[in-house]
Design an enzyme around this catalytic site. Structure first.
Site, PDB file in Angstrom:
ATOM      1  N   ASP A  74     -11.529  11.600   4.052  1.00 36.73           N
ATOM      2  CA  ASP A  74     -11.925  10.265   4.508  1.00 36.73           C
ATOM      3  C   ASP A  74     -12.007  10.246   6.022  1.00 36.73           C
ATOM      4  O   ASP A  74     -12.052  11.307   6.663  1.00 36.73           O
ATOM      5  CB  ASP A  74     -10.998   9.184   3.941  1.00 36.73           C
ATOM      6  CG  ASP A  74      -9.558   9.374   4.377  1.00 36.73           C
ATOM      7  OD1 ASP A  74      -9.319  10.128   5.334  1.00 36.73           O
ATOM      8  OD2 ASP A  74      -8.675   8.770   3.767  1.00 36.73           O
TER       9      ASP A  74
ATOM     10  N   LYS B 281       0.822  -1.221   0.000  1.00 33.94           N
ATOM     11  CA  LYS B 281       0.000   0.000   0.000  1.00 33.94           C
ATOM     12  C   LYS B 281       0.856   1.271   0.000  1.00 33.94           C
ATOM     13  O   LYS B 281       0.665   2.143  -0.835  1.00 33.94           O
ATOM     14  CB  LYS B 281      -0.950   0.026   1.206  1.00 33.94           C
ATOM     15  CG  LYS B 281      -1.800   1.291   1.249  1.00 33.94           C
ATOM     16  CD  LYS B 281      -2.879   1.243   2.295  1.00 33.94           C
ATOM     17  CE  LYS B 281      -2.605   2.076   3.517  1.00 33.94           C
ATOM     18  NZ  LYS B 281      -2.423   3.510   3.292  1.00 33.94           N
ATOM     19  N   ASN B 282       1.815   1.360   0.936  1.00 37.61           N
ATOM     20  CA  ASN B 282       2.489   2.648   1.077  1.00 37.61           C
ATOM     21  C   ASN B 282       3.705   2.833   0.180  1.00 37.61           C
ATOM     22  O   ASN B 282       4.192   3.945   0.027  1.00 37.61           O
ATOM     23  CB  ASN B 282       2.844   2.895   2.543  1.00 37.61           C
ATOM     24  CG  ASN B 282       1.590   3.178   3.375  1.00 37.61           C
ATOM     25  OD1 ASN B 282       0.472   2.942   2.918  1.00 37.61           O
ATOM     26  ND2 ASN B 282       1.765   3.683   4.567  1.00 37.61           N
TER      27      ASN B 282
ATOM     28  N   ASP C  36       0.577   6.755  11.336  1.00 41.80           N
ATOM     29  CA  ASP C  36      -0.058   5.455  11.089  1.00 41.80           C
ATOM     30  C   ASP C  36       0.070   4.509  12.291  1.00 41.80           C
ATOM     31  O   ASP C  36      -0.664   3.531  12.381  1.00 41.80           O
ATOM     32  CB  ASP C  36       0.540   4.793   9.839  1.00 41.80           C
ATOM     33  CG  ASP C  36       0.248   5.612   8.597  1.00 41.80           C
ATOM     34  OD1 ASP C  36      -0.696   6.425   8.629  1.00 41.80           O
ATOM     35  OD2 ASP C  36       0.964   5.449   7.599  1.00 41.80           O
TER      36      ASP C  36
ATOM     37  N   ARG D 241      -7.287   6.773  -2.277  1.00 43.98           N
ATOM     38  CA  ARG D 241      -6.643   8.066  -2.491  1.00 43.98           C
ATOM     39  C   ARG D 241      -5.352   7.971  -3.295  1.00 43.98           C
ATOM     40  O   ARG D 241      -5.005   8.880  -4.035  1.00 43.98           O
ATOM     41  CB  ARG D 241      -6.280   8.697  -1.139  1.00 43.98           C
ATOM     42  CG  ARG D 241      -7.429   9.047  -0.283  1.00 43.98           C
ATOM     43  CD  ARG D 241      -6.911   9.824   0.899  1.00 43.98           C
ATOM     44  NE  ARG D 241      -6.120  10.957   0.456  1.00 43.98           N
ATOM     45  CZ  ARG D 241      -6.616  12.111   0.074  1.00 43.98           C
ATOM     46  NH1 ARG D 241      -7.900  12.302   0.081  1.00 43.98           N
ATOM     47  NH2 ARG D 241      -5.827  13.089  -0.324  1.00 43.98           N
TER      48      ARG D 241
HETATM   49  N1  EPU Z   1      -1.808  17.872   2.936  1.00 47.22           N
HETATM   50  C1  EPU Z   1      -2.248  19.106   2.529  1.00 47.22           C
HETATM   51  N2  EPU Z   1      -2.100  19.438   1.201  1.00 47.22           N
HETATM   52  C2  EPU Z   1      -1.550  18.584   0.302  1.00 47.22           C
HETATM   53  C3  EPU Z   1      -1.116  17.315   0.723  1.00 47.22           C
HETATM   54  C4  EPU Z   1      -1.261  16.974   2.054  1.00 47.22           C
HETATM   55  O1  EPU Z   1      -2.737  19.897   3.331  1.00 47.22           O
HETATM   56  O2  EPU Z   1      -1.452  18.961  -0.865  1.00 47.22           O
HETATM   57  C5  EPU Z   1      -1.953  17.488   4.341  1.00 47.22           C
HETATM   58  C6  EPU Z   1      -2.946  16.341   4.517  1.00 47.22           C
HETATM   59  O3  EPU Z   1      -4.265  16.818   4.575  1.00 47.22           O
HETATM   60  C7  EPU Z   1      -2.485  15.723   5.807  1.00 47.22           C
HETATM   61  C8  EPU Z   1      -0.963  15.944   5.786  1.00 47.22           C
HETATM   62  O4  EPU Z   1      -0.740  16.965   4.815  1.00 47.22           O
HETATM   63  O5  EPU Z   1      -3.029  16.400   6.901  1.00 47.22           O
HETATM   64  C9  EPU Z   1      -0.143  14.723   5.438  1.00 47.22           C
HETATM   65  O6  EPU Z   1      -0.554  14.186   4.229  1.00 47.22           O
HETATM   66  P1  EPU Z   1       0.421  13.373   3.244  1.00 47.22           P
HETATM   67  O7  EPU Z   1       0.280  13.955   1.895  1.00 47.22           O
HETATM   68  O8  EPU Z   1       1.780  13.284   3.853  1.00 47.22           O
HETATM   69  O9  EPU Z   1      -0.243  11.929   3.300  1.00 47.22           O
HETATM   70  P2  EPU Z   1      -0.654  10.992   2.077  1.00 47.22           P
HETATM   71  O10 EPU Z   1       0.427  10.967   1.078  1.00 47.22           O
HETATM   72  O11 EPU Z   1      -2.032  11.325   1.650  1.00 47.22           O
HETATM   73  C10 EPU Z   1       0.497   8.847   3.048  1.00 47.22           C
HETATM   74  C11 EPU Z   1       0.076   7.472   3.465  1.00 47.22           C
HETATM   75  C12 EPU Z   1      -0.741   7.552   4.735  1.00 47.22           C
HETATM   76  C13 EPU Z   1       0.106   8.219   5.797  1.00 47.22           C
HETATM   77  C14 EPU Z   1       0.592   9.601   5.325  1.00 47.22           C
HETATM   78  C15 EPU Z   1       1.532  10.284   6.303  1.00 47.22           C
HETATM   79  C16 EPU Z   1      -0.137   6.164   1.467  1.00 47.22           C
HETATM   80  C17 EPU Z   1      -1.017   5.490   0.487  1.00 47.22           C
HETATM   81  N3  EPU Z   1      -0.724   6.846   2.432  1.00 47.22           N
HETATM   82  O12 EPU Z   1      -0.704   9.581   2.812  1.00 47.22           O
HETATM   83  O13 EPU Z   1      -1.036   6.214   5.104  1.00 47.22           O
HETATM   84  O14 EPU Z   1      -0.652   8.369   6.981  1.00 47.22           O
HETATM   85  O15 EPU Z   1       1.275   9.448   4.067  1.00 47.22           O
HETATM   86  O16 EPU Z   1       2.635   9.492   6.559  1.00 47.22           O
HETATM   87  O17 EPU Z   1       1.081   6.076   1.387  1.00 47.22           O
HETATM   88  C18 EPU Z   1      -2.091   4.551   6.344  1.00 47.22           C
HETATM   89  O18 EPU Z   1      -1.253   3.784   5.908  1.00 47.22           O
HETATM   90  O19 EPU Z   1      -2.896   4.225   7.248  1.00 47.22           O
HETATM   91  C19 EPU Z   1      -2.175   5.901   5.800  1.00 47.22           C
HETATM   92  C20 EPU Z   1      -3.202   6.705   5.987  1.00 47.22           C
END
Ligand code: EPU
Length: 417
Positions: free
Chosen positions: A118, A23-24, A306, A94
């Protein structure tokens, strides 16, 4: 079969192999495969629910995707791509947004549905869009889609407001084919970013500084497909370390690197566990009951958000009181109400949770709200009198290929109902 039942059992013992981080990390590399016309081979990619969605996204944009073994996928992107990711797929996952950068870089245009928020927060995409705009793309958000267009992306200096994992990935995968140098400041430093950039560099990209806050990408004319093996899943490993923290015992995890879990290991050590590296993984032992410590989530190398739900489950049965601060997502405490139904003493206020440890929880039917919340409830069941039944288990299956089998191998009393 969408529920799992857990009962307290003996302390955990034994060894398990940690899965590839489908996933990640895997999903991001699958999206990046769109950059190089030809056949990319991805290994150590155990199937989880989210992988099915990414495969459907890749097929929707014109790639041919075939299984070549139980954990090996071949992605053929030789055909002309159709750069549009539909809403019915993006709304299910996402990480589909990760195709935006590669499609734009390869096709000069992309139309991707917006995923929306979400159960853990609002999850905006403004940094993805601002970065692509700085590289010369025109973006328009309308009717629930983002439409991006460019002649040829050009290198730019991009300073992120926050080290977003998704924005860093999308911008790196766009910049690899841009004209000139792109510098991303305040980039995410997660190990999954390094896994992705190592793959891109093997494809012929010129990326320096991955794993630090400043990533430099010198654009190249084209990339060639190659083979990649996905890293071991540090979040899965941390989950099972915390299971050991709750149930007590002694376990060994193979196929994961302790240095990817340093902050977690430090906290578990402060709580009374012993954790050390082995040649191929991690060894850990835990006493019957841990001692509470405060935890604040932060981007890597901080304590990953996480892990926070599992950490709250662990603190709920530890000795003492702890304050948990969630700094990454704005709504990740909803699952706490389910834990409270099991007798946990947790109060939340905005970004904070106060967890007062109790000696034992009480098994109850509960509901998984998201992948890590479901995992946390199952772990709590290891120290809850009677039976805990976690419903809506499909959330957990988005990331964990065999959560039940792995814990059962370690001796836990857990099965599907
Ligand atoms: N954010 C913004 N603007 C953006 C992008 C992000 O405000 O343009 C904010 C988000 O709303 C959030 C924060 O920044 O509050 C962090 O978001 P990030 O973009 O780092 O997270 P992501 O890429 O959407 C991935 C993982 C998540 C994990 C986060 C943080 C995947 C598929 N998902 O999400 O995984 O929590 O990074 O490490 O890689 C999980 O595995 O349970 C999970 C949710």
């Amino acid at each position: 079969m969408d529920a799992v039942a857990v009962r307290p059992g003996p302390p955990l013992s034994g060894a398990i192999k940690i899965s590839g981080a489908t996933k990640n990390s895997g999903l991001k590399q699958l999206a990046a495969a769109l950059l190089a016309p030809g056949v990319t081979v991805v290994r150590n990619l155990p199937p989880v629910a989210d992988l099915e969605v990414m495969i459907a996204v890749l097929r929707a944009v014109g790639a041919e995707v075939e299984w070549a073994g139980p954990e090996e996928l071949h992605i053929d992107t030789s055909a002309r791509l159709i750069p549009e990711a539909p809403y019915d797929l993006v709304s299910r996952m996402r990480a589909s947004i990760n195709v935006l950068g590669p499609l734009l870089a390869r096709c000069g245009e992309a139309r991707v549905a917006l995923p929306g928020g979400d159960n853990i927060g609002s999850r905006k995409l403004d940094m993805h869009f601002r970065g692509l705009h700085a590289m010369g793309a025109e973006l328009e958000v309308s009717h629930g889609f983002v439409e991006a267009r460019c002649n040829k992306l050009k290198g730019a200096l991009i300073v992120l407001d926050f080290p977003s994992v998704g924005a860093t990935e999308n911008l790196v995968t766009a910049a690899v084919l841009a004209k000139g140098e792109t510098v991303i400041e305040n980039a995410a430093r997660e190990p999954e970013i390094r896994d992705l950039t190592a793959f891109l560099n093997r494809m012929g990209a010129h990326i320096l500084g991955s794993g630090t806050s400043t990533i430099r990408i010198e654009g190249v004319e084209g990339l060639v497909p190659c083979e990649t093996e996905i890293m071991g899943d540090r979040i899965e490993a941390g989950t099972f370390l915390m299971a050991c923290g709750i149930a007590g015992g002694e376990i060994e995890l193979e196929g994961v690197r302790l240095e990817h879990l340093e902050m977690v290991v430090m906290k578990l050590g402060e709580m009374g566990m012993r954790v050390s590296p082995t040649p191929d993984g991690i060894w850990a032992s835990a006493p019957e009951r841990l001692t509470a410590v405060d935890i604040a989530t932060l981007p890597y190398p901080g304590f990953a958000t996480d892990f926070m739900p599992m950490a709250i489950a662990m603190l709920a049965v530890s000795e003492g009181t702890a304050i948990v601060t969630e700094n990454v997502f704005d709504n990740r405490f909803s699952f706490v109400d389910e834990l409270v139904r099991m007798g946990a003493d947790v109060r939340t206020e905005g970004r904070y949770a106060v967890v007062r440890g109790v000696s034992r929880l009480s098994g109850a039917p509960v509901r998984a709200l998201d992948v890590r919340a479901g995992a946390a409830l199952a772990l709590a069941g290891l120290k809850a009198e009677g039976s805990t039944v976690v419903h809506e288990w499909h959330h957990v299956e988005r990331a964990y290929p065999d959560f039940v089998g792995a814990l059962a191998t370690l001796g836990a009393d857990i099965h599907r109902v």
